[in-house]
Design a protein around this motif. Structure first.
Motif, PDB file in Angstrom:
ATOM      1  N   LYS A 181       0.874  -1.186   0.000  1.00  0.00           N
ATOM      2  CA  LYS A 181       0.000   0.000   0.000  1.00  0.00           C
ATOM      3  C   LYS A 181       0.904   1.227   0.000  1.00  0.00           C
ATOM      4  CE  LYS A 181      -3.381   2.243   3.007  1.00  0.00           C
ATOM      5  NZ  LYS A 181      -3.972   2.177   4.349  1.00  0.00           N
ATOM      6  N   ILE A 182       0.695   2.114  -0.984  1.00  0.00           N
ATOM      7  CA  ILE A 182       1.538   3.305  -1.095  1.00  0.00           C
ATOM      8  C   ILE A 182       0.658   4.529  -0.812  1.00  0.00           C
ATOM      9  CG2 ILE A 182       3.307   4.397  -2.559  1.00  0.00           C
ATOM     10  CD1 ILE A 182       3.816   1.535  -2.983  1.00  0.00           C
ATOM     11  N   GLY A 225       1.422  -9.897   5.438  1.00  0.00           N
ATOM     12  CA  GLY A 225       1.509  -9.888   3.965  1.00  0.00           C
ATOM     13  C   GLY A 225       1.406  -8.525   3.317  1.00  0.00           C
ATOM     14  N   ASN A 226       1.082  -7.490   4.096  1.00  0.00           N
ATOM     15  CA  ASN A 226       0.849  -6.176   3.484  1.00  0.00           C
ATOM     16  C   ASN A 226       1.891  -5.148   3.925  1.00  0.00           C
ATOM     17  OD1 ASN A 226      -0.445  -4.097   2.055  1.00  0.00           O
ATOM     18  ND2 ASN A 226      -1.576  -3.489   3.895  1.00  0.00           N
ATOM     19  N   VAL A 227       2.781  -4.788   3.001  1.00  0.00           N
ATOM     20  CA  VAL A 227       3.791  -3.758   3.274  1.00  0.00           C
ATOM     21  C   VAL A 227       3.160  -2.385   3.037  1.00  0.00           C
ATOM     22  CG1 VAL A 227       5.895  -2.736   2.287  1.00  0.00           C
ATOM     23  CG2 VAL A 227       5.813  -5.179   2.746  1.00  0.00           C
ATOM     24  N   TRP A 261       8.000   3.312   6.417  1.00  0.00           N
ATOM     25  CA  TRP A 261       7.570   1.984   5.958  1.00  0.00           C
ATOM     26  C   TRP A 261       7.063   1.124   7.113  1.00  0.00           C
ATOM     27  CZ3 TRP A 261      12.723   3.495   6.216  1.00  0.00           C
ATOM     28  CH2 TRP A 261      13.566   2.757   7.054  1.00  0.00           C
ATOM     29  N   ILE A 262       6.172   0.214   6.744  1.00  0.00           N
ATOM     30  CA  ILE A 262       5.702  -0.790   7.700  1.00  0.00           C
ATOM     31  C   ILE A 262       5.887  -2.146   7.023  1.00  0.00           C
ATOM     32  CG2 ILE A 262       3.721  -1.687   9.025  1.00  0.00           C
ATOM     33  CD1 ILE A 262       2.555   1.207   8.889  1.00  0.00           C
ATOM     34  N   ILE A 263       6.661  -3.002   7.647  1.00  0.00           N
ATOM     35  CA  ILE A 263       6.906  -4.338   7.089  1.00  0.00           C
ATOM     36  C   ILE A 263       6.393  -5.365   8.096  1.00  0.00           C
ATOM     37  CG2 ILE A 263       8.658  -5.991   6.288  1.00  0.00           C
ATOM     38  CD1 ILE A 263      10.451  -3.568   5.613  1.00  0.00           C
ATOM     39  N   PRO A 264       5.330  -6.085   7.739  1.00  0.00           N
ATOM     40  CA  PRO A 264       4.816  -7.075   8.707  1.00  0.00           C
ATOM     41  C   PRO A 264       5.749  -8.272   8.833  1.00  0.00           C
ATOM     42  CG  PRO A 264       3.636  -7.241   6.622  1.00  0.00           C
ATOM     43  CD  PRO A 264       4.596  -6.103   6.463  1.00  0.00           C
ATOM     44  N   GLY A 266       5.491  -6.590  13.444  1.00  0.00           N
ATOM     45  CA  GLY A 266       6.275  -6.174  12.279  1.00  0.00           C
ATOM     46  C   GLY A 266       7.241  -5.062  12.622  1.00  0.00           C
ATOM     47  N   LYS A 267       7.743  -4.411  11.552  1.00  0.00           N
ATOM     48  CA  LYS A 267       8.751  -3.368  11.728  1.00  0.00           C
ATOM     49  C   LYS A 267       8.230  -2.061  11.133  1.00  0.00           C
ATOM     50  CE  LYS A 267      11.527  -7.226  10.682  1.00  0.00           C
ATOM     51  NZ  LYS A 267      11.963  -8.020   9.563  1.00  0.00           N
ATOM     52  N   VAL A 268       8.367  -0.994  11.893  1.00  0.00           N
ATOM     53  CA  VAL A 268       7.978   0.328  11.403  1.00  0.00           C
ATOM     54  C   VAL A 268       9.250   1.148  11.327  1.00  0.00           C
ATOM     55  CG1 VAL A 268       6.632   2.406  11.887  1.00  0.00           C
ATOM     56  CG2 VAL A 268       5.699   0.156  12.437  1.00  0.00           C
TER      57      VAL A 268
END
Ligand SMILES: Cc1cc2nc3c(=O)[nH]c(=O)nc-3n(C[C@H](O)[C@H](O)[C@H](O)COP(=O)(O)OP(=O)(O)OC[C@H]3O[C@@H](n4cnc5c(N)ncnc54)[C@H](O)[C@@H]3O)c2cc1C
Length: 378
Positions: free
Chosen positions: A72-73, A172-174, A189-192, A198-200
């Motif tokens: 998602k951008i 599954g949703n970056v 960024w948010i990486i699940p 996840g990682k923010v």
């Protein structure tokens, strides 16, 4: 003590380089200043399966976290679109485990790895660590961005990444969020890692990354912080010379992370592979041309894409929030579908051009910077 090659930096580039050298029958020592390979983990862990395959790594079950399905951008005004990224075959891996997995490969091929040992200086016959002098024919600098800080600070941005638990993180949703006032020249960024964890992260020019990330999290809702890391990223592309005498520079230390995202598992890792192959050839022939093949091979593979990414980066650094909002408005469902069909995670300037609508709309191009855009299209 003597080794044919000493590698400073026991991360992805250094370990892959050592793996290649050892597999060719030469003695190689990897020294890592930290107390454990893979820590502290300063990485989002996003990598394409194709990239891992090319690096010669099939992730162990422990290494592989999960597949990324969509991205998602979001624009500064909140407008957003979601790309289906299944075709990109991008996975989120545990860097802690990936680095250990590569260390295992290197060791099985005959490399020796020592942690809690730091490179201090080059000597006439090799190098000196915090413990002793070691003679070697080739020294490999794989010390990451820390090696560039003394050479050129202009390509460095501060970044912060928090590992958190939060029920608003969806497996599954970056997510990528642009805002030139909050994250100038970069993005958040948010990486699940899974459902609810996840990682923010955030990077940007001249910002206080800790304060900025705290604000993002406050706006998002409830969360718990599990780990915080602060690390510099390099966004200026490759340095001029990868080989200087008997010193070979690889990975992030050679500026081999992508100028658009600073992602470097694949491109920096390939620097390690190409260097390891060239060093092995040199050790057989003693012909310094063989050593230089490393830079040629890396540049043939990534040079033109990195040039385009650097141009895309220059554009991002110059445009303001208004222009970004307008660009987002011009993105049609057809463009989103076309990008969803692509599998270009590691060579993504084609998708950037599509997203900017440049090929179809010269008007958009005019709001940006003519000359650089032409080069980006070329
Ligand atoms: C916040 C953040 C998120 C990222 N997310 C992603 C991502 O999702 N996907 C991706 O592909 N890339 C990502 N990256 C980039 C990626 O982490 C790097 O490109 C990659 O780790 C580079 O590998 P390297 O081996 O060149 O260097 P590094 O991984 O930086 O390793 C250098 C090693 O050298 C050691 N060292 C330093 N000095 C000495 C010394 N004097 N003696 C001995 N050892 C020394 C360090 O301890 C370290 O282990 C991210 C980076 C950051 C900062």
């Amino acid at each position: 003590m003597y080794f044919d090659v000493v590698v400073a930096g026991g991360s992805v580039a250094g370990l892959l380089c050592a793996r290649e050298i050892a597999s060719n029958g030469f003695s190689v020592l990897v020294i890592e200043e930290d107390y454990e390979i893979g820590t502290p983990e300063h990485c989002g862990g996003l990598v394409s399966l194709a990239g891992l395959e090319e690096l010669g790594v099939i992730p162990f079950r422990k290494t592989f976290e999960h597949m990324i399905e969509s991205a998602k951008i979001t624009a500064p005004d909140g407008n957003n679109f979601t790309i289906n990224s299944k075709k990109q075959r991008v996975v989120e891996i545990s860097r802690r485990e990936l680095d250990k997995q590569i260390a295992f490969q290197a060791q099985r091929n005959g490399a020796v790895i020592k942690v809690k040992t730091s490179f201090q200086e080059i000597t006439d016959t090799g190098i000196r660590t915090n413990e002793e002098k070691i003679d070697c024919k080739i020294f490999v600098d794989a010390r990451g961005v820390s090696s560039l800080i003394h050479k050129d600070r202009t390509g460095i941005l501060s970044s912060a990444q928090y590992e958190i638990y939060a029920d608003w993180i969806k497996k599954g949703n970056v997510e990528v969020i642009f805002d030139q006032e909050k994250y100038p020249g970069f993005f958040a960024w948010i990486i699940p890692s899974n459902e609810g964890k996840g990682k923010v992260g955030v990077a940007g020019r001249g910002i206080n990354v800790a304060e900025t990330i705290d604000k993002i999290l406050e706006e998002k809702g409830n969360y718990s912080t599990i780990r915080k890391i602060f690390a510099p990223i390099w966004i200026k592309g490759p340095i001029k010379k990868f080989v200087e005498g008997k010193t070979v520079i690889i990975g992030d230390a050679a500026g081999q992370a992508k100028p658009t995202t600073a992602g470097g598992i694949f491109t920096s890792g390939m620097g390690g592979v190409y260097a390891g192959q060239a060093i092995s050839k040199f050790l057989k022939t003693n012909n310094s041309k063989d050593l230089e093949e490393y830079q040629k091979n890396w540049t043939d593979r990534f040079g033109s894409e990195f040039e385009k990414q650097s141009l895309a980066r220059k554009i991002l650094e110059r445009i303001d929030n208004n222009t970004i909002n307008k660009l987002f408005e011009s993105i049609t469902p057809e463009i989103i579908n076309e990008i969803s069909e692509k599998d270009d995670f590691d060579f993504h300037t084609g998708s950037i051009i599509k997203l900017l609508g440049i090929k179809n709309s010269i008007k958009t191009a005019q709001t940006l910077i003519g000359g650089e855009l032409k080069k980006l299209l070329g």
